[in-house]
Motif scaffolding. Structure first.
Motif, PDB file in Angstrom:
ATOM      1  N   VAL A 161     -23.027 -35.174  11.254  1.00 17.14           N
ATOM      2  CA  VAL A 161     -22.904 -34.915   9.822  1.00 17.14           C
ATOM      3  C   VAL A 161     -21.425 -34.855   9.452  1.00 17.14           C
ATOM      4  CG1 VAL A 161     -25.098 -33.666   9.679  1.00 17.14           C
ATOM      5  CG2 VAL A 161     -22.981 -32.402  10.186  1.00 17.14           C
ATOM      6  N   SER A 162     -21.189 -34.748   8.159  1.00 21.54           N
ATOM      7  CA  SER A 162     -19.807 -34.615   7.681  1.00 21.54           C
ATOM      8  C   SER A 162     -19.816 -33.687   6.480  1.00 21.54           C
ATOM      9  CB  SER A 162     -19.284 -36.008   7.291  1.00 21.54           C
ATOM     10  OG  SER A 162     -17.999 -35.900   6.751  1.00 21.54           O
ATOM     11  N   ASN A 163     -18.766 -32.882   6.369  1.00 23.96           N
ATOM     12  CA  ASN A 163     -18.597 -31.937   5.249  1.00 23.96           C
ATOM     13  C   ASN A 163     -19.783 -30.979   5.130  1.00 23.96           C
ATOM     14  OD1 ASN A 163     -16.135 -33.310   4.290  1.00 23.96           O
ATOM     15  ND2 ASN A 163     -17.532 -34.971   3.770  1.00 23.96           N
ATOM     16  N   GLY A 230      -8.308 -36.627   7.212  1.00 19.70           N
ATOM     17  CA  GLY A 230      -7.051 -36.242   6.550  1.00 19.70           C
ATOM     18  C   GLY A 230      -6.106 -35.472   7.465  1.00 19.70           C
ATOM     19  N   PRO A 231      -6.080 -35.750   8.788  1.00 26.57           N
ATOM     20  CA  PRO A 231      -5.323 -34.896   9.708  1.00 26.57           C
ATOM     21  C   PRO A 231      -3.816 -35.032   9.583  1.00 26.57           C
ATOM     22  CG  PRO A 231      -6.104 -36.827  10.888  1.00 26.57           C
ATOM     23  CD  PRO A 231      -6.703 -36.897   9.501  1.00 26.57           C
ATOM     24  N   LEU A 232      -3.360 -36.183   9.057  1.00 24.23           N
ATOM     25  CA  LEU A 232      -1.904 -36.363   8.886  1.00 24.23           C
ATOM     26  C   LEU A 232      -1.448 -35.797   7.538  1.00 24.23           C
ATOM     27  CD1 LEU A 232      -1.508 -40.033  10.240  1.00 24.23           C
ATOM     28  CD2 LEU A 232      -0.577 -37.957  11.291  1.00 24.23           C
ATOM     29  N   ALA A 233      -2.360 -35.161   6.809  1.00 27.17           N
ATOM     30  CA  ALA A 233      -2.048 -34.612   5.485  1.00 27.17           C
ATOM     31  C   ALA A 233      -1.367 -35.680   4.628  1.00 27.17           C
ATOM     32  CB  ALA A 233      -1.187 -33.355   5.610  1.00 27.17           C
ATOM     33  N   GLN A 234      -1.856 -36.923   4.771  1.00 26.66           N
ATOM     34  CA  GLN A 234      -1.341 -38.076   4.032  1.00 26.66           C
ATOM     35  C   GLN A 234       0.185 -38.214   4.177  1.00 26.66           C
ATOM     36  OE1 GLN A 234      -3.663 -35.914   2.313  1.00 26.66           O
ATOM     37  NE2 GLN A 234      -5.217 -37.223   3.252  1.00 26.66           N
ATOM     38  N   GLY A 235       0.703 -37.773   5.306  1.00 27.01           N
ATOM     39  CA  GLY A 235       2.128 -37.972   5.613  1.00 27.01           C
ATOM     40  C   GLY A 235       3.057 -36.879   5.099  1.00 27.01           C
ATOM     41  N   SER A 238       5.325 -35.685   7.773  1.00 30.65           N
ATOM     42  CA  SER A 238       5.827 -36.697   8.701  1.00 30.65           C
ATOM     43  C   SER A 238       6.516 -37.841   7.971  1.00 30.65           C
ATOM     44  CB  SER A 238       4.677 -37.209   9.584  1.00 30.65           C
ATOM     45  OG  SER A 238       3.570 -37.605   8.793  1.00 30.65           O
ATOM     46  N   GLY A 239       7.248 -37.500   6.931  1.00 26.86           N
ATOM     47  CA  GLY A 239       8.122 -38.526   6.358  1.00 26.86           C
ATOM     48  C   GLY A 239       7.851 -38.955   4.938  1.00 26.86           C
ATOM     49  N   ARG A 240       6.715 -38.553   4.340  1.00 25.31           N
ATOM     50  CA  ARG A 240       6.466 -38.962   2.961  1.00 25.31           C
ATOM     51  C   ARG A 240       7.413 -38.228   2.011  1.00 25.31           C
ATOM     52  NH1 ARG A 240       0.611 -37.945   0.447  1.00 25.31           N
ATOM     53  NH2 ARG A 240       1.667 -36.537  -0.976  1.00 25.31           N
ATOM     54  N   THR A 288      -4.034 -43.867   8.821  1.00 23.41           N
ATOM     55  CA  THR A 288      -2.990 -44.840   8.501  1.00 23.41           C
ATOM     56  C   THR A 288      -3.383 -46.236   8.978  1.00 23.41           C
ATOM     57  OG1 THR A 288      -0.703 -45.476   8.924  1.00 23.41           O
ATOM     58  CG2 THR A 288      -1.741 -44.123  10.615  1.00 23.41           C
ATOM     59  N   ILE A 289      -2.957 -47.224   8.196  1.00 17.68           N
ATOM     60  CA  ILE A 289      -3.206 -48.620   8.592  1.00 17.68           C
ATOM     61  C   ILE A 289      -1.901 -49.242   9.091  1.00 17.68           C
ATOM     62  CG2 ILE A 289      -2.748 -49.722   6.349  1.00 17.68           C
ATOM     63  CD1 ILE A 289      -5.307 -51.370   6.797  1.00 17.68           C
ATOM     64  N   ASN A 290      -0.844 -48.435   9.073  1.00 18.82           N
ATOM     65  CA  ASN A 290       0.498 -48.885   9.457  1.00 18.82           C
ATOM     66  C   ASN A 290       0.636 -48.802  10.988  1.00 18.82           C
ATOM     67  OD1 ASN A 290       3.267 -48.354  10.263  1.00 18.82           O
ATOM     68  ND2 ASN A 290       3.750 -48.325   8.072  1.00 18.82           N
TER      69      ASN A 290
HETATM   70  N1  NAP Z   1     -15.871 -37.597   5.980  1.00 25.65           N
HETATM   71  C1  NAP Z   1     -15.231 -37.702   4.838  1.00 25.65           C
HETATM   72  O1  NAP Z   1     -15.679 -37.220   3.784  1.00 25.65           O
HETATM   73  C2  NAP Z   1     -13.915 -38.425   4.818  1.00 25.65           C
HETATM   74  C3  NAP Z   1     -13.112 -38.405   3.654  1.00 25.65           C
HETATM   75  C4  NAP Z   1     -11.899 -39.108   3.684  1.00 25.65           C
HETATM   76  C5  NAP Z   1     -11.508 -39.791   4.840  1.00 25.65           C
HETATM   77  N2  NAP Z   1     -12.319 -39.818   5.946  1.00 25.65           N
HETATM   78  C6  NAP Z   1     -11.917 -40.525   7.195  1.00 25.65           C
HETATM   79  O2  NAP Z   1     -10.721 -39.956   7.665  1.00 25.65           O
HETATM   80  C7  NAP Z   1      -9.711 -40.965   7.814  1.00 25.65           C
HETATM   81  C8  NAP Z   1      -8.369 -40.373   7.529  1.00 25.65           C
HETATM   82  O3  NAP Z   1      -8.299 -39.869   6.221  1.00 25.65           O
HETATM   83  P1  NAP Z   1      -6.967 -39.932   5.357  1.00 25.65           P
HETATM   84  O4  NAP Z   1      -6.570 -41.328   5.210  1.00 25.65           O
HETATM   85  O5  NAP Z   1      -7.169 -39.098   4.155  1.00 25.65           O
HETATM   86  O6  NAP Z   1      -5.978 -39.170   6.325  1.00 25.65           O
HETATM   87  P2  NAP Z   1      -4.523 -39.124   6.882  1.00 25.65           P
HETATM   88  O7  NAP Z   1      -4.523 -39.718   8.227  1.00 25.65           O
HETATM   89  O8  NAP Z   1      -4.087 -37.720   6.719  1.00 25.65           O
HETATM   90  O9  NAP Z   1      -3.624 -39.973   5.886  1.00 25.65           O
HETATM   91  C9  NAP Z   1      -3.486 -41.354   5.953  1.00 25.65           C
HETATM   92  C10 NAP Z   1      -2.880 -41.820   4.650  1.00 25.65           C
HETATM   93  O10 NAP Z   1      -1.595 -41.217   4.502  1.00 25.65           O
HETATM   94  C11 NAP Z   1      -0.598 -42.237   4.420  1.00 25.65           C
HETATM   95  N3  NAP Z   1       0.569 -41.814   5.205  1.00 25.65           N
HETATM   96  C12 NAP Z   1       0.582 -41.271   6.441  1.00 25.65           C
HETATM   97  N4  NAP Z   1       1.828 -41.008   6.835  1.00 25.65           N
HETATM   98  C13 NAP Z   1       2.635 -41.403   5.823  1.00 25.65           C
HETATM   99  C14 NAP Z   1       4.049 -41.370   5.629  1.00 25.65           C
HETATM  100  N5  NAP Z   1       4.884 -40.892   6.554  1.00 25.65           N
HETATM  101  N6  NAP Z   1       4.557 -41.848   4.460  1.00 25.65           N
HETATM  102  C15 NAP Z   1       3.702 -42.342   3.516  1.00 25.65           C
HETATM  103  N7  NAP Z   1       2.347 -42.397   3.643  1.00 25.65           N
HETATM  104  C16 NAP Z   1       1.822 -41.927   4.784  1.00 25.65           C
HETATM  105  C17 NAP Z   1      -1.236 -43.474   5.021  1.00 25.65           C
HETATM  106  O11 NAP Z   1      -0.638 -44.625   4.459  1.00 25.65           O
HETATM  107  P3  NAP Z   1      -0.361 -45.907   5.418  1.00 25.65           P
HETATM  108  O12 NAP Z   1      -1.695 -46.493   5.713  1.00 25.65           O
HETATM  109  O13 NAP Z   1       0.503 -46.758   4.588  1.00 25.65           O
HETATM  110  O14 NAP Z   1       0.318 -45.384   6.642  1.00 25.65           O
HETATM  111  C18 NAP Z   1      -2.687 -43.315   4.609  1.00 25.65           C
HETATM  112  O15 NAP Z   1      -2.891 -43.733   3.278  1.00 25.65           O
HETATM  113  C19 NAP Z   1     -10.162 -42.101   6.885  1.00 25.65           C
HETATM  114  O16 NAP Z   1      -9.672 -43.358   7.275  1.00 25.65           O
HETATM  115  C20 NAP Z   1     -11.667 -42.017   7.030  1.00 25.65           C
HETATM  116  O17 NAP Z   1     -12.058 -42.698   8.210  1.00 25.65           O
HETATM  117  C21 NAP Z   1     -13.504 -39.134   5.955  1.00 25.65           C
END
Ligand code: NAP
Length: 325
Positions: A161-163, A230-235, A238-240, A288-290
């Protein structure tokens, strides 16, 4: 060494997971381009190069284009399928006409959604299927029928499950033949309710915490794999760019930078290592897709092992912006 709950259940998987939500060119109706596929393939290769073998999808990501893009990669490289673990989700539906976006755990939706995911991915089975967000109309017996049918047909190996809260998991589990193996939740240095819930019991401050009571402990007792989205807290750490972020975020980002420099590693490895030090053996799902950023996560598990209690609490307290109660 402690073994991941999913591995204990017989699913060989890496500690880090690559989230594929950004694959396929976004949440629009544009067709998938060659560039989208190339970018995704580079991300997959970067992940494989640092030992990531698990990939997280959902039927809705990029309106199906994320799975389809992954499917195109697998079509060119079919040998990859048996080397990796593929997880997807169902249970969220987009709005259609006057019907709003909604959740759907009906047997019909679950079966149809899995077939559609398998078709887009071009594969015969999912290793793991998660129910994406709790549906208030869920009926455990109906979910059990769908899961039973999928398992018997060899279309899904593990379910999760999720959430979801402790209550949701217990409610569903009563009817399910297999134990739920995963709960995926938002967790990071900028989303701290999962820890604050533990430290604020019996306190007024706890009223504002948005996390299911006892969920971390329950999942550990029941060997449910906790995955962090969201473990990277969207960066943020780590540099955003941080111009619009509050003081505690900026201060914590600076602390992460200092720790990374002192330990000769990357900020990403510190941010993820902090999550992974928790005894629940959390699996971060990095989004991240980078390719360079993916590779920057390489040391995360090692940094979790090296991180002291003092360093862990320094980051937690800084990110909270207030001292422990
Ligand atoms: N179960 C759920 O309800 C749920 C909800 C949301 C997500 N998810 C899953 O969790 C995964 C991760 O979630 P997330 O994408 O929110 O998490 P994240 O890993 O915290 O963040 C990734 C995002 O942050 C950006 N980012 C990371 N480092 C950065 C930096 N230094 N500078 C600028 N931008 C940076 C990435 O852009 P770049 O790609 O350009 O690096 C990407 O858009 C998703 O892919 C999905 O599989 C699950």
């Amino acid at each position: 060494m402690k073994v991941l709950p999913l591995v204990q259940r017989g699913l060989q998987t890496s500690r880090l997971v690559l989230g594929c939500m950004s694959f396929g060119g976004g949440w629009n109706d544009n067709p998938i381009t060659k560039q989208n596929v190339l970018e995704a393939e580079q991300a997959v290769d970067a992940a494989l190069s640092i030992g990531i073998s698990m990939f997280d999808h959902a039927n809705i990501y990029a309106r199906g284009k994320a799975e389809e893009t992954f499917g195109r990669i697998l079509k060119e490289r079919p040998e990859l399928r048996e080397q990796i673990v593929i997880q997807s989700k169902c249970g969220i539906r987009f709005g259609e006409g006057s019907v709003p976006g909604r959740f759907d755990f009906s047997k019909e939706h679950i079966l149809e959604a899995v077939d559609a995911s398998l078709r887009r991915l071009g594969i015969d089975y999912l290793d793991v299927l998660l129910l994406h967000r709790p549906d208030p109309l869920m009926e455990p017996d109906e979910v059990a029928e769908a899961f039973g049918q999928l398992k018997a047909a060899g279309k899904v190996r593990y379910f999760g499950v999720s959430n979801m809260s402790v209550g949701h998991i217990r409610f569903l589990q009563r009817a399910l033949p297999d134990q739920l193996a995963v709960n995926q939740l938002e967790m990071s240095l900028s989303r701290l309710d999962w820890l604050d819930q533990t430290v604020h019991v019996n306190q007024e401050a706890g009223v504002k915490v948005h996390f299911s009571e006892g969920l971390m402990e329950y999942c550990q007792m029941e060997r449910i794999q906790i995955q962090a989205w969201g473990p990277l807290a969207q960066g943020r750490f780590s540099g955003r760019a941080l111009d619009k972020e509050p003081e505690n975020v900026r201060k914590t980002a600076e602390l992460v930078k200092q720790l990374a420099s002192a330990k000769e590693t990357t900020p990403e490895a510190i941010v993820l290592g902090w999550l992974m030090k928790h005894p629940a053996l959390i699996q971060p799902v990095i989004g991240t897709i980078n390719a360079a950023r993916i590779v920057a996560c390489k040391d995360a598990e090692q940094q979790a092992q090296l991180m002291t209690r003092e360093e862990w609490y320094t980051l937690y307290v800084s990110a909270r912006g207030q001292n422990m109660p």
